[in-house]
Enzyme design. Structure first.
Site, PDB file in Angstrom:
ATOM      1  N   ASP A 134       0.819  -1.208   0.000  1.00  0.00           N
ATOM      2  CA  ASP A 134       0.000   0.000   0.000  1.00  0.00           C
ATOM      3  C   ASP A 134       0.855   1.261   0.000  1.00  0.00           C
ATOM      4  O   ASP A 134       2.083   1.200   0.143  1.00  0.00           O
ATOM      5  CB  ASP A 134      -0.964  -0.011   1.201  1.00  0.00           C
ATOM      6  CG  ASP A 134      -0.316  -0.470   2.505  1.00  0.00           C
ATOM      7  OD1 ASP A 134       0.930  -0.502   2.565  1.00  0.00           O
ATOM      8  OD2 ASP A 134      -1.049  -0.801   3.443  1.00  0.00           O
ATOM      9  N   ASN A 150      -8.087  -2.469  14.038  1.00  0.00           N
ATOM     10  CA  ASN A 150      -9.461  -2.761  13.593  1.00  0.00           C
ATOM     11  C   ASN A 150      -9.512  -3.978  12.670  1.00  0.00           C
ATOM     12  O   ASN A 150     -10.524  -4.231  12.039  1.00  0.00           O
ATOM     13  CB  ASN A 150     -10.060  -1.537  12.892  1.00  0.00           C
ATOM     14  CG  ASN A 150      -9.243  -1.105  11.680  1.00  0.00           C
ATOM     15  OD1 ASN A 150      -8.284  -1.769  11.300  1.00  0.00           O
ATOM     16  ND2 ASN A 150      -9.627  -0.002  11.070  1.00  0.00           N
ATOM     17  N   HIS A 185      -7.590  -4.434  10.000  1.00  0.00           N
ATOM     18  CA  HIS A 185      -7.251  -4.205   8.592  1.00  0.00           C
ATOM     19  C   HIS A 185      -5.975  -4.944   8.204  1.00  0.00           C
ATOM     20  O   HIS A 185      -5.097  -5.178   9.030  1.00  0.00           O
ATOM     21  CB  HIS A 185      -7.189  -2.706   8.235  1.00  0.00           C
ATOM     22  CG  HIS A 185      -5.992  -1.951   8.726  1.00  0.00           C
ATOM     23  ND1 HIS A 185      -6.052  -0.618   9.094  1.00  0.00           N
ATOM     24  CD2 HIS A 185      -4.685  -2.295   8.888  1.00  0.00           C
ATOM     25  CE1 HIS A 185      -4.852  -0.205   9.450  1.00  0.00           C
ATOM     26  NE2 HIS A 185      -4.006  -1.201   9.350  1.00  0.00           N
ATOM     27  N   GLU A 231      -9.863  -1.388   5.124  1.00  0.00           N
ATOM     28  CA  GLU A 231     -10.555  -1.107   6.367  1.00  0.00           C
ATOM     29  C   GLU A 231     -11.829  -1.958   6.461  1.00  0.00           C
ATOM     30  O   GLU A 231     -12.287  -2.499   5.445  1.00  0.00           O
ATOM     31  CB  GLU A 231     -10.899   0.391   6.429  1.00  0.00           C
ATOM     32  CG  GLU A 231      -9.677   1.318   6.332  1.00  0.00           C
ATOM     33  CD  GLU A 231      -8.840   1.409   7.614  1.00  0.00           C
ATOM     34  OE1 GLU A 231      -8.715   0.385   8.335  1.00  0.00           O
ATOM     35  OE2 GLU A 231      -8.292   2.490   7.883  1.00  0.00           O
TER      36      GLU A 231
HETATM   37  C1  F6R Z   1       1.428  -1.582   6.123  1.00  0.00           C
HETATM   38  C2  F6R Z   1       0.048  -2.031   6.217  1.00  0.00           C
HETATM   39  C3  F6R Z   1      -0.739  -2.016   7.489  1.00  0.00           C
HETATM   40  C4  F6R Z   1       0.086  -2.345   8.726  1.00  0.00           C
HETATM   41  C5  F6R Z   1      -0.790  -2.311   9.974  1.00  0.00           C
HETATM   42  C6  F6R Z   1       0.024  -2.576  11.231  1.00  0.00           C
HETATM   43  O1  F6R Z   1       1.905  -1.723   4.803  1.00  0.00           O
HETATM   44  O2  F6R Z   1      -0.479  -2.415   5.225  1.00  0.00           O
HETATM   45  O3  F6R Z   1      -1.801  -2.936   7.372  1.00  0.00           O
HETATM   46  O4  F6R Z   1       0.654  -3.612   8.565  1.00  0.00           O
HETATM   47  O5  F6R Z   1      -1.399  -1.057  10.069  1.00  0.00           O
HETATM   48  O6  F6R Z   1       0.972  -1.574  11.396  1.00  0.00           O
HETATM   49  P1  F6R Z   1       2.137  -1.694  12.469  1.00  0.00           P
HETATM   50  O7  F6R Z   1       2.995  -2.827  12.049  1.00  0.00           O
HETATM   51  O8  F6R Z   1       2.883  -0.386  12.382  1.00  0.00           O
HETATM   52  O9  F6R Z   1       1.473  -1.927  13.787  1.00  0.00           O
END
Ligand code: F6R
Length: 239
Positions: free
Chosen positions: A64, A133, A135, A140
């Protein structure tokens, strides 16, 4: 589910990545950003320095990117992938891709990102984190499982969680480009990393709850080869 000390989990996944690149010099990696995989990427760098491999044929596709900040912004995922993976591992930048809403000269625009992954042979190993959440990528709650790479609004909770990387919540972009659930599910193998009790609810819902679009990571129950690597906190609500 592997429930393990955080540093041991990092070492395990770094070894998997190194051995995949060694065994398959044209492997296609799916790479997440965020804090969870950072130490894994550093360990892969250390392994490559200690025992160099020819990585010129390795491809990588990021999950992403934010919409609305330039690619060279220090908190863009282009910058993250460059500084944690492309440069330290010595990958060919032509084979490393990050989705973009408005692709420049050498970028892949959002609507052809999934085609580019397929043309490269599909992702061999996809690394994921998970949001509070539930994701995965920036999918989302409520995102249809059938969606491929698309532009996605970020929820207030996700923007708050990511405000730590910016000067404040107002600077966090409001939308993103993300691989969709359908894109992620096409990877041949998936490893999700989660650390800390703040992820426990999302992990339990994803692993033991119903498969529902309200918990995007629950779609992983439909994939035949998924590993969750969890520390004690993240595993604490699993039965
Ligand atoms: C990052 C991504 C997100 C993160 C998620 C957890 O490329 O796609 O889904 O993996 O928000 O983030 P952290 O690892 O910072 O807790």
């Amino acid at each position: 589910v592997i429930h393990i000390r955080r540093d041991a989990g990092c070492e395990w996944l770094a070894t998997e990545l190194y051995e995949l690149m060694e065994a398959q010099p044209d492997a296609v990696l799916g790479v997440a950003t965020g804090s969870s995989p950072e130490a894994v990427y550093t360990r892969v760098t250390e392994k490559l320095l200690a025992h160099p491999l020819d990585v010129s044929g390795i491809s990588a596709f990021a999950l992403d990117e934010y919409v609305g900040i330039p690619n060279d912004h220090p908190e863009s995922y282009h910058s993250f992938i460059d500084s944690h993976i492309t440069v330290p591992w010595g990958l060919n930048p032509q084979r490393v891709h990050v989705p973009e809403s408005a692709a420049g000269d050498d970028g892949i625009p959002v609507h052809t990102y999934d085609d580019a992954i397929a043309a490269a042979g599909g992702v061999d190993l996809q690394i994921l984190g998970i949001g509070h959440n539930g994701h995965i990528g920036f999918n989302e709650p409520g995102t249809p499982f059938s969606r491929g790479t698309h532009v996605q609004q970020l929820t207030p909770r996700t923007r708050e969680a990511n405000a730590r990387f910016f000067d404040g919540i107002d600077d966090v972009p409001r939308s993103s480009v993300t691989q969709g659930p359908a894109t992620i599910l096409r990877a041949r193998r998936i490893v999700l990393l989660a650390y800390g009790a703040s992820k426990a609810e999302a992990v339990a819902a994803a692993v033991e709850g119903p498969v529902t679009q309200e918990v995007p990571a629950s779609v992983l129950q439909r994939h035949p080869n998924v590993t969750f690597v969890l520390d004690e906190g993240a595993a604490s609500l699993l039965s």
